[in-house]
Write a protein that holds these residues in place. Structure first.
Motif, PDB file in Angstrom:
ATOM      1  N   LEU A 130      65.018  70.711  45.148  1.00  0.00           N
ATOM      2  CA  LEU A 130      64.418  70.511  43.834  1.00  0.00           C
ATOM      3  C   LEU A 130      63.674  69.185  43.803  1.00  0.00           C
ATOM      4  N   TYR A 131      62.423  69.224  43.331  1.00  0.00           N
ATOM      5  CA  TYR A 131      61.588  68.030  43.241  1.00  0.00           C
ATOM      6  C   TYR A 131      61.071  67.874  41.815  1.00  0.00           C
ATOM      7  N   HIS A 156      56.885  66.455  46.315  1.00  0.00           N
ATOM      8  CA  HIS A 156      57.203  67.161  47.557  1.00  0.00           C
ATOM      9  C   HIS A 156      56.160  66.897  48.625  1.00  0.00           C
ATOM     10  N   ASP A 157      54.876  66.992  48.244  1.00  0.00           N
ATOM     11  CA  ASP A 157      53.799  66.810  49.212  1.00  0.00           C
ATOM     12  C   ASP A 157      53.757  65.390  49.757  1.00  0.00           C
ATOM     13  N   ALA A 191      54.495  67.934  59.021  1.00  0.00           N
ATOM     14  CA  ALA A 191      54.449  69.314  59.490  1.00  0.00           C
ATOM     15  C   ALA A 191      55.379  70.186  58.666  1.00  0.00           C
ATOM     16  N   ASN A 192      56.529  69.632  58.290  1.00  0.00           N
ATOM     17  CA  ASN A 192      57.491  70.407  57.519  1.00  0.00           C
ATOM     18  C   ASN A 192      56.922  70.789  56.154  1.00  0.00           C
ATOM     19  N   ARG A 193      56.190  69.862  55.518  1.00  0.00           N
ATOM     20  CA  ARG A 193      55.659  70.136  54.189  1.00  0.00           C
ATOM     21  C   ARG A 193      54.491  71.101  54.231  1.00  0.00           C
ATOM     22  N   LYS A 194      53.824  71.221  55.382  1.00  0.00           N
ATOM     23  CA  LYS A 194      52.649  72.085  55.469  1.00  0.00           C
ATOM     24  C   LYS A 194      52.952  73.391  56.188  1.00  0.00           C
TER      25      LYS A 194
END
Length: 727
Positions: free
Chosen positions: A100-101, A107-108, A604-607
């Motif tokens: 949760l953000y 988050h980005d 990389a994880n966020r994209k």
């Protein structure tokens, strides 16, 4: 909140919780140390003697979700601390944990999440009525007025609630029914994944843990299935502690709570969550210490096993013969009178929804493959082929697309068994079958990808359609064989899980007093690896396994549910297929001209590519980052639909009241996006109101009497005279 917890959980009660946890863990630890040596014996024996599984026709890939995320989007969350609703951005990664953000921007930017929800043991609800029913049952001794208003008022008609018998509940809501269905499918998949049991890669620790837990509960008189055997070891053990501790604390604390019913419910939930967190913390520490002690002892036990394996096997077979001679007449009488008459009816109840679910998997797979073929015929470029193949690659992990398959299994009805055979609920079998459906879908899709990729070498676009059609036919045939094998294995395990606990419960009072005398027949050096209690259960298992095998074979011969006879799938009919790769193919990178994500770390994880897409529809506002409408499952037109990810991020949402773009205010993401004096207008529902909401393949081996079954989502292995584990 803090006052309620500190007042009702004083130092004395916390010490009581610690003492109860220590007592349970000490007793469980004795079972675990015993079963660890037995599991090691079974593992080493399997390694030495070997064994085989039924050869599968489809391929398996090791890491299907690499560089993928399941879903992310905005919705509204109710915060217990402030009693307010606030917009939140939720991210579901490949671990199926829900992060949760404050916002998508947070988050980005790689900021820390405001919380992470592990869904083990939860239930995903979409109805306030169902939730309030569960809530009222938790305080059944409290007299409440029928018209009493709940402590929680949802600002929309589309709530999403994660309910747990002990831990904190989580409340969300969205603006449309289609959003609710999509999020509900995602939440259910998170729960399903988290409840799938422990890793079967650990050939010693996992069977030792599950057998120890089973024997502990049997010693307390609980022989049947257990819904809360889900999550990791610490969570499972915490559920074990709470099974007896929770009712006792409720009797002590609930009568002292003050206020109206709704306030007492809320206070008890907060207290229960605090207790559960304390218990989880303690079970985690103590289980890690217990596992470490056993791992330190493992080299010595392993050496002794390999030195004396033949003598240990001979000794075990001798003791097994003595126990079998004593208990077999009683066991056979019970099987004839109380088990055999019910096997076929239980099997039929399991087969009907399971077969319909697997048939739906095949239908969706067929429609998707036909769609790829049609699209390739219209546009024969390699780029378009790569785009379509990239879409279908994650079909098995798309909760919305797979929902119709899962719903077929929800119809499972074991009414009558729950009392007779101590089956707590059908959820154990439902979730296991749903996981198998997902695995078979992924195996089929992965095999199709590998076949197409192999066949494309040296061929032009004109041949694409023929190649896809040929690969499609091969994969569907292989799916039919494998799904038959998987279902028969599932039926055998389910029947064992239902029948064996019932038989043990009936036989233990008369047989258990006679077992200790057989310990004298076991050499002291071998007593760590041969336990008479385990041998007794193996004898019981052997006595009924033949009847179960015959019942499943008869069902296969009838072909009522598209099952194949075992003789039809003895060997792999396509040996060259297993020479292909196991990794996921980067279709977009190889054929679409788009390089895959190769960045390291958090970026990389966020994209990561999102499996379940959010689609922006023209003319529909996007307030507060809420996810949008779901396309029809029949067509399955997911993933962007002509709009790039960059375009979606830069597009400004429109205020639904003034029809002007909403400018994002600069500042710390920690400030959040509260819903302040927001007029929530439910179009098409006839409702307009203002809410001010605040500011913050395995066959039973009769010769070796070896089989396995699942309880509470986890496979329990009963290794008999040979003790081979086939995972």
């Amino acid at each position: 909140m803090g006052d309620v917890i500190s007042t009702n959980l004083d130092e004395g009660k916390r010490e009581m919780i610690t003492a109860r946890t220590n007592a349970v863990m000490a007793e469980f630890g004795r079972f675990y140390e015993q079963q660890y040596a037995v599991a090691l014996f079974n593992s080493v024996r399997y390694e030495i003697e070997g064994g085989g599984n039924t050869q599968t026709q489809l391929l398996h890939r090791k890491d299907p979700l690499k560089n993928k995320s399941i879903f992310s989007g905005g919705l509204f969350q109710y915060l217990e601390e402030s009693k307010k609703w606030r917009s939140r951005f939720l991210y579901v990664g490949d671990s199926y944990n829900i992060s949760l953000y404050e916002s998508k921007a947070a988050h980005d930017r790689g900021l820390h999440s405001k919380g992470v929800i592990n869904c083990a043991g939860y239930r995903a609800l979409t109805s306030m009525e169902e939730y309030l029913g569960l809530l009222n049952n938790s305080l059944s001794d409290t007299k409440a007025k029928v018209a009493s208003a709940p402590f929680l008022k949802c600002p929309t008609q589309f709530p999403l609630i994660l309910w747990h018998p002990y831990a904190r509940h989580h409340y969300f809501c969205v603006m449309t029914e289609k959003e609710q269905k999509k999020w509900h499918a995602v939440f259910q998949d998170c729960v399903r994944h988290s409840n799938n049991g422990l890793s079967e890669e650990c050939k010693v620790a996992t069977p030792a843990f599950t057998d120890a837990l089973r024997l502990y509960r049997q010693a307390k008189g609980h022989y049947g299935t257990w819904d809360l055997m889900c999550g990791n070891q610490a969570q499972i053990l915490a559920n074990l502690v709470m099974e007896t501790l929770h009712p006792e604390l409720k009797n002590l604390i609930v009568p002292r709570l003050k206020g109206k019913l709704q306030q007492r419910q809320r206070d008890w939930m907060l207290i229960s969550d605090a207790v559960y967190r304390q218990v989880v913390s303690q079970t985690k520490t103590q289980h890690e210490a217990l596992a470490q002690v056993c791992e330190v002892e493992r080299p010595r036990l392993d050496s002794a096993l390999r030195t004396d394996m033949d003598q240990i096997i001979t000794s075990k077979e001798h003791v097994s013969g003595k126990i079998r001679a004593l208990v077999l007449p009683r066991v056979e009488q019970l099987v004839r009178s109380k088990v055999q008459p019910y096997i076929h009816s239980i099997l039929e109840a399991l087969m009907e929804p399971t077969s319909r679910g697997f048939s739906e998997v095949r239908d969706i797979l067929f429609r998707e493959l036909v769609e790829v073929s049609k699209n390739t015929m219209n546009d024969r470029s390699s780029e378009k082929l790569g785009e379509h193949m990239d879409k279908i690659s994650m079909l098995a992990f798309h909760p919305v697309k797979m929902q119709s398959c899962y719903e077929k299994m929800e119809a499972l009805n074991l009414e009558g068994l729950q009392q007779r055979c101590d089956v707590s609920s059908p959820s154990v079998f439902i979730q296991r079958a749903q996981i198998l459906m997902r695995q078979q879908m992924d195996n089929a899709v992965h095999t199709f990808e590998q076949l197409v990729h192999q066949s494309l070498d040296g061929h032009s676009g004109e041949d694409f359609c023929k190649i896809i059609q040929r690969c499609q036919d091969r994969v569907l045939k292989k799916y039919d064989y494998d799904s038959s094998t998987v279902r028969k294995k599932f039926f055998r395990e389910a029947l064992l899980q239902i029948i064996i606990p019932y038989m043990l419960k009936q036989l233990s009072p008369s047989c258990s007093p006679d077992l200790p005398k057989f310990k004298e027949l076991i050499f002291e050096d071998f007593s760590r690896f041969i336990l008479v209690e385990n041998i007794f259960e193996e004898v019981v298992l052997q006595s009924v396994s033949k009847d179960i095998m015959m019942a499943v074979k008869e069902a296969a011969v009838q072909r009522r549910h598209n099952l194949y006879r075992d003789s039809m799938v003895l060997t792999n009919s396509d040996p060259n297929l297993h020479l292909l790769g196991e990794d996921t193919i980067d279709w977009a990178g190889q054929f679409g001209g788009v390089k895959g994500d190769r960045q390291g770390g958090e970026v990389a994880n966020r994209k990561r590519k999102q499996i379940v897409s959010m689609i922006h529809l023209d003319g529909m506002p996007l307030p507060y980052e809420s996810c949008q409408e779901v396309p029809g499952v029949d067509g399955i037109p997911e993933e962007s639909e002509g709009q790039t990810e960059q375009d979606l991020e830069t597009e400004k949402p429109v205020n639904p009241i003034q029809h002007v773009p909403i400018e994002k205010e600069p500042g710390s993401p920690d400030n959040g996006n509260p819903i302040t004096e927001l007029q929530i207008e439910l179009h098409g529902k006839g409702l307009n109101f203002v809410e001010t909401l605040g500011s913050s393949a395995h066959d039973v081996n009769v010769r070796n009497s070896e089989t396995s079954y699942r309880t509470g989502g986890q496979r329990f292995a009963l290794a008999c005279s040979c003790g081979i584990f086939l995972f």
